[in-house]
Design a protein around this motif. Structure first.
Motif, PDB file in Angstrom:
ATOM      1  N   GLU A  90       0.851  -1.179   0.000  1.00 26.97           N
ATOM      2  CA  GLU A  90       0.000   0.000   0.000  1.00 26.97           C
ATOM      3  C   GLU A  90       0.888   1.231   0.000  1.00 26.97           C
ATOM      4  O   GLU A  90       2.025   1.194   0.495  1.00 26.97           O
ATOM      5  N   ALA A  91       0.387   2.310  -0.571  1.00 28.10           N
ATOM      6  CA  ALA A  91       1.147   3.555  -0.567  1.00 28.10           C
ATOM      7  C   ALA A  91       1.457   3.956   0.867  1.00 28.10           C
ATOM      8  O   ALA A  91       0.583   3.927   1.739  1.00 28.10           O
ATOM      9  N   GLY A  92       2.715   4.291   1.119  1.00 26.34           N
ATOM     10  CA  GLY A  92       3.133   4.666   2.461  1.00 26.34           C
ATOM     11  C   GLY A  92       3.780   3.550   3.246  1.00 26.34           C
ATOM     12  O   GLY A  92       4.326   3.791   4.340  1.00 26.34           O
ATOM     13  N   ASP A  93       3.730   2.322   2.734  1.00 23.87           N
ATOM     14  CA  ASP A  93       4.393   1.202   3.411  1.00 23.87           C
ATOM     15  C   ASP A  93       5.880   1.477   3.528  1.00 23.87           C
ATOM     16  O   ASP A  93       6.533   1.923   2.573  1.00 23.87           O
ATOM     17  N   ARG A  94       6.426   1.190   4.708  1.00 24.07           N
ATOM     18  CA  ARG A  94       7.870   1.339   4.943  1.00 24.07           C
ATOM     19  C   ARG A  94       8.495  -0.050   4.959  1.00 24.07           C
ATOM     20  O   ARG A  94       8.001  -0.958   5.627  1.00 24.07           O
ATOM     21  N   LEU A  95       9.589  -0.223   4.226  1.00 22.54           N
ATOM     22  CA  LEU A  95      10.230  -1.524   4.100  1.00 22.54           C
ATOM     23  C   LEU A  95      11.735  -1.389   4.260  1.00 22.54           C
ATOM     24  O   LEU A  95      12.336  -0.401   3.817  1.00 22.54           O
ATOM     25  N   ARG A  96      12.335  -2.392   4.891  1.00 17.17           N
ATOM     26  CA  ARG A  96      13.784  -2.501   4.877  1.00 17.17           C
ATOM     27  C   ARG A  96      14.187  -3.210   3.591  1.00 17.17           C
ATOM     28  O   ARG A  96      13.495  -4.119   3.139  1.00 17.17           O
ATOM     29  N   PHE A  97      15.300  -2.787   3.014  1.00 16.54           N
ATOM     30  CA  PHE A  97      15.715  -3.400   1.762  1.00 16.54           C
ATOM     31  C   PHE A  97      17.227  -3.558   1.719  1.00 16.54           C
ATOM     32  O   PHE A  97      17.985  -2.880   2.410  1.00 16.54           O
ATOM     33  N   SER A  98      17.655  -4.481   0.884  1.00 23.56           N
ATOM     34  CA  SER A  98      19.066  -4.698   0.597  1.00 23.56           C
ATOM     35  C   SER A  98      19.182  -4.934  -0.902  1.00 23.56           C
ATOM     36  O   SER A  98      18.379  -5.674  -1.481  1.00 23.56           O
ATOM     37  N   LEU A  99      20.170  -4.307  -1.527  1.00 23.98           N
ATOM     38  CA  LEU A  99      20.310  -4.400  -2.977  1.00 23.98           C
ATOM     39  C   LEU A  99      21.788  -4.364  -3.352  1.00 23.98           C
ATOM     40  O   LEU A  99      22.522  -3.478  -2.892  1.00 23.98           O
ATOM     41  N   ARG A 100      22.215  -5.316  -4.139  1.00 23.95           N
ATOM     42  CA  ARG A 100      23.535  -5.258  -4.777  1.00 23.95           C
ATOM     43  C   ARG A 100      23.286  -4.988  -6.256  1.00 23.95           C
ATOM     44  O   ARG A 100      22.604  -5.766  -6.924  1.00 23.95           O
ATOM     45  N   ALA A 101      23.798  -3.873  -6.752  1.00 28.57           N
ATOM     46  CA  ALA A 101      23.460  -3.453  -8.109  1.00 28.57           C
ATOM     47  C   ALA A 101      24.697  -2.989  -8.862  1.00 28.57           C
ATOM     48  O   ALA A 101      25.733  -2.665  -8.273  1.00 28.57           O
TER      49      ALA A 101
END
Length: 232
Positions: free
Chosen positions: A95-106
């Motif tokens: 949903e709009a406004g959801d806060r998430l932790r993320f990890s990305l190797r790019a």
């Protein structure tokens, strides 16, 4: 929303029969020269049911011999090389406004047009920012370029992919340059990676999961572009 996806974890077996081949499978024999990028071939073996298949998965090597994979079809260990966890359906609902932790190797790149070439050429965003400096001065400015250019690149990704990051909410580091030998090529391929980790806010719940399935940046065949997410 995207079509059905699967999230899988595959670990190279540690039993004697596979362990004896590990230096060859993982490219750790110490022969020198450009890397063979063995993870690329190992993960492909889980999806190589047809010689004409195109890549329909993203992957990341979490530690040596352990891979996390997001794919359009379940992987199949036809050669018995892996310990496989049951693939889990990947069907996130945001949903709009959801806060998430993320990890990305790019592999963050920028395209530049060159007079001598018909097509634009991809450049590593860090080296692109440093290219106007003398080579001897680049090392002292590299950390700043990593942080500034990495943040700027990720913000541009978010604008297209339906998420936003806060200025102090993301760590950017792990800048590495890689060379990969390719069969039939005169010169090895080179690319750079950055590691991103932090918090994001979903702004477009429809676009964001599609972008995750597509992946971020270039060099996706070589273990880049898979964004891992979780609730805080």
């Amino acid at each position: 929303m995207t079509t059905s996806l699967y999230l899988s974890r595959a670990r190279l077996k540690r039993d004697a029969s596979v362990a004896a081949l590990a230096p060859l499978l993982l490219g750790t024999s110490g022969s020198g020269g450009p890397a063979r990028q063995p993870g690329h071939h190992l993960v492909w073996s889980l999806f190589a049911d047809d010689p004409d298949r195109r890549r329909d998965f993203l992957w990341r090597e979490m530690e040596t011999g352990e891979f996390l994979i997001l794919s359009a079809r379940p992987p199949e260990d036809r050669h018995g090389l892996f310990e496989m966890e049951e693939p889990k359906p990947f069907m996130p609902a945001f949903e709009a406004g959801d806060r998430l932790r993320f990890s990305l190797r790019a592999n963050p790149v920028i395209r530049r047009r060159h007079v001598s070439r018909r097509r634009s050429v991809k450049h590593d965003v860090v080296m692109d920012a440093l290219r106007s400096l003398p080579e001897g001065d680049r090392s002292e400015h590299r950390l700043r370029a990593v942080c500034e250019q990495g943040h700027a690149w990720l913000e541009r990704q978010g604008e297209r992919a339906g998420f936003a990051i806060s200025a102090g909410g993301v760590r950017v580091d792990g800048y590495d340059r890689h060379r990969v030998s390719r069969r039939g090529a005169d010169r090895p391929m080179s690319y750079a990676t950055l590691d991103f980790e932090g918090l994001l806010t979903v702004s477009d719940p429809g676009s964001f999961p599609v972008a995750i399935a597509r992946g971020f940046g270039a060099a996706k065949a070589y273990g880049c572009g898979l964004m891992l997410i979780r609730r805080p």
